[in-house]
Design an enzyme around this catalytic site. Structure first.
Site, PDB file in Angstrom:
ATOM      1  CD  GLU A   1      43.126 -63.563 -10.235  1.00 25.76           C
ATOM      2  OE1 GLU A   1      43.505 -63.991 -11.340  1.00 25.76           O
ATOM      3  OE2 GLU A   1      43.892 -63.450  -9.253  1.00 25.76           O
TER       4      GLU A   1
ATOM      5  N   GLY B   1      47.500 -63.410  -4.229  1.00 30.51           N
ATOM      6  CA  GLY B   1      48.233 -62.236  -4.688  1.00 30.51           C
ATOM      7  C   GLY B   1      48.401 -61.166  -3.622  1.00 30.51           C
TER       8      GLY B   1
ATOM      9  CB  SER C   1      50.547 -65.584  -0.827  1.00 30.83           C
ATOM     10  OG  SER C   1      49.798 -64.488  -1.327  1.00 30.83           O
TER      11      SER C   1
ATOM     12  N   GLY D   1      50.351 -68.775  -8.259  1.00 33.71           N
ATOM     13  CA  GLY D   1      50.182 -67.638  -9.160  1.00 33.71           C
ATOM     14  C   GLY D   1      51.498 -66.914  -9.375  1.00 33.71           C
ATOM     15  N   GLY D   2      51.695 -65.825  -8.640  1.00 32.20           N
ATOM     16  CA  GLY D   2      52.861 -64.952  -8.836  1.00 32.20           C
ATOM     17  C   GLY D   2      54.191 -65.692  -8.900  1.00 32.20           C
TER      18      GLY D   2
ATOM     19  CG  HIS E   1      41.580 -68.249 -10.500  1.00 34.65           C
ATOM     20  ND1 HIS E   1      41.560 -66.931 -10.100  1.00 34.65           N
ATOM     21  CD2 HIS E   1      42.747 -68.773 -10.053  1.00 34.65           C
ATOM     22  CE1 HIS E   1      42.680 -66.683  -9.430  1.00 34.65           C
ATOM     23  NE2 HIS E   1      43.415 -67.781  -9.390  1.00 34.65           N
TER      24      HIS E   1
ATOM     25  CG  ASN F   1      46.494 -69.038 -12.745  1.00 33.44           C
ATOM     26  OD1 ASN F   1      46.503 -68.728 -13.935  1.00 33.44           O
ATOM     27  ND2 ASN F   1      45.636 -68.498 -11.874  1.00 33.44           N
ATOM     28  CD1 TRP F   2      52.432 -69.694 -15.442  1.00 32.62           C
ATOM     29  CD2 TRP F   2      53.081 -69.074 -17.494  1.00 32.62           C
ATOM     30  NE1 TRP F   2      53.492 -70.485 -15.799  1.00 32.62           N
ATOM     31  CE2 TRP F   2      53.917 -70.131 -17.055  1.00 32.62           C
ATOM     32  CE3 TRP F   2      53.303 -68.532 -18.757  1.00 32.62           C
ATOM     33  CZ2 TRP F   2      54.950 -70.647 -17.845  1.00 32.62           C
ATOM     34  CZ3 TRP F   2      54.327 -69.046 -19.534  1.00 32.62           C
ATOM     35  CH2 TRP F   2      55.144 -70.079 -19.085  1.00 32.62           C
ATOM     36  CE  LYS F   3      47.047 -65.141 -10.382  1.00 29.42           C
ATOM     37  NZ  LYS F   3      46.423 -64.480  -9.251  1.00 29.42           N
TER      38      LYS F   3
ATOM     39  CD  GLU G   1      43.898 -70.671  -6.179  1.00 23.92           C
ATOM     40  OE1 GLU G   1      45.114 -70.805  -6.294  1.00 23.92           O
ATOM     41  OE2 GLU G   1      43.212 -69.977  -6.945  1.00 23.92           O
TER      42      GLU G   1
HETATM   43  C1  PEP Z   1      46.325 -67.976  -8.020  1.00 24.51           C
HETATM   44  O1  PEP Z   1      46.071 -67.037  -8.739  1.00 24.51           O
HETATM   45  O2  PEP Z   1      45.811 -69.083  -8.272  1.00 24.51           O
HETATM   46  C2  PEP Z   1      47.218 -67.770  -6.889  1.00 24.51           C
HETATM   47  C3  PEP Z   1      47.282 -68.671  -5.963  1.00 24.51           C
HETATM   48  O3  PEP Z   1      47.954 -66.604  -6.892  1.00 24.51           O
HETATM   49  P1  PEP Z   1      49.161 -66.218  -5.900  1.00 24.51           P
HETATM   50  O4  PEP Z   1      50.039 -67.437  -5.756  1.00 24.51           O
HETATM   51  O5  PEP Z   1      49.879 -65.101  -6.592  1.00 24.51           O
HETATM   52  O6  PEP Z   1      48.550 -65.814  -4.608  1.00 24.51           O
END
Ligand code: PEP
Length: 253
Positions: free
Chosen positions: A99, A175, A215, A236-237, A97, A9-11, A169
């Site tokens: 966010e 994040g 993470s 994500g990141g 998600h 997920n590149w956001k 999640e």
């Molecule tokens: C996400 O946004 O779905 C996520 C899991 O982010 P991160 O891996 O950066 O915690």
């Protein structure tokens, strides 16, 4: 048998040119290094979906959007519908998600409408659930996740539900650098599978892929993915670096 999946997920990261460069890099490393059974999916921003779809032609890498509206069209300035996502070549969409829930008002009811309409248009839905830190500390996390599943997904009939991948999640792990321990994640994944079995059937629950997100990094992926009910990850990141992303996929072996 359920599919093993790692999705990125590149956001709200990467311009069109940057997205093309990252897809090209991921595609190259995967071609050279992976012969796996893991389904790899990338979810860049909307503006890069069409270009990404062309770059991924002839590969096994799946393409997804990060959201879509519950209506097909209309006066919803700034929104993107499921048929629009489908027209880019994407076959997946992330719904619910945290966010989106936190910053854009995506309630359980809205996520339900989005998921239903996306599936109606032939998209597979990566449906996110997870509790906040407060809810973990209050020990209401099982109830919270159960309600997200029930209100967001359980109006789907069995055929529709077969198009759903669930992503657990925990909001406190997204994040933040904090990861749920493999035991905490496994406990919730097993619970989610049980809730799905109770509503649908044991067989459907056994066939449902449940991803962990929060993470995930190359150095913790293998331990998390080694848990019985963890079928992959939503990243994500670390999905923004081709090397890290592919190394996480390798954690599925
Ligand atoms: C996400 O946004 O779905 C996520 C899991 O982010 P991160 O891996 O950066 O915690």
């Amino acid at each position: 048998m359920r599919e093993k999946i790692v999705a990125g997920n590149w956001k709200m990261h990467k311009t069109l040119e940057e997205s093309q460069a990252l897809i090209t890099e991921i595609r190259g490393i995967i071609r050279d290094e992976l012969r796996g059974q893991t389904r790899v999916i990338v979810c860049p921003p909307f503006i890069a979906l069409t270009a990404a779809s062309r770059l991924l032609e002839g590969t096994d890498i799946g393409l997804g959007a990060q959201n879509c509206h519950f209506e097909d069209q209309g006066a919803y300035t700034g929104e993107i519908s499921a048929p629009m996502v489908k027209s880019t070549g994407a076959r997946y969409v992330i719904i619910g998600h945290s966010e989106r829930r936190q910053f854009f008002g995506d309630t359980n009811e809205i996520t339900a409408r989005k998921a239903k309409n996306a599936i109606r248009h032939g998209l597979k839905v990566i449906f996110c659930v997870g509790e906040t830190l407060q809810q973990r500390e209050d020990k209401t996390y099982f109830k919270v996740v159960e309600a997200q599943l029930r209100d967001g997904l359980f109006d789907l009939d069995r055929k529709e539900f077969s198009q759903v991948v669930i992503a657990y999640e925990p909001v406190w792990a997204i994040g933040t650098g904090l990861t749920a321990s493999p035991e905490q994640a496994q406990e919730m994944h097993a619970y989610i599978r049980k809730v799905v079995a109770t509503h649908y059937t044991d067989e459907i629950a056994a066939d449902t892929s449940i991803l962990y997100g929060g993470s995930v990094k190359p150095d913790n992926a293998a331990t998390l993915f080694g848990q019985e009910d963890i079928d992959g990850g939503l990243i994500g990141g670390a999905a923004l670096k081709a090397r890290d992303f592919v190394d996480i996929v390798k954690g599925m072996r």
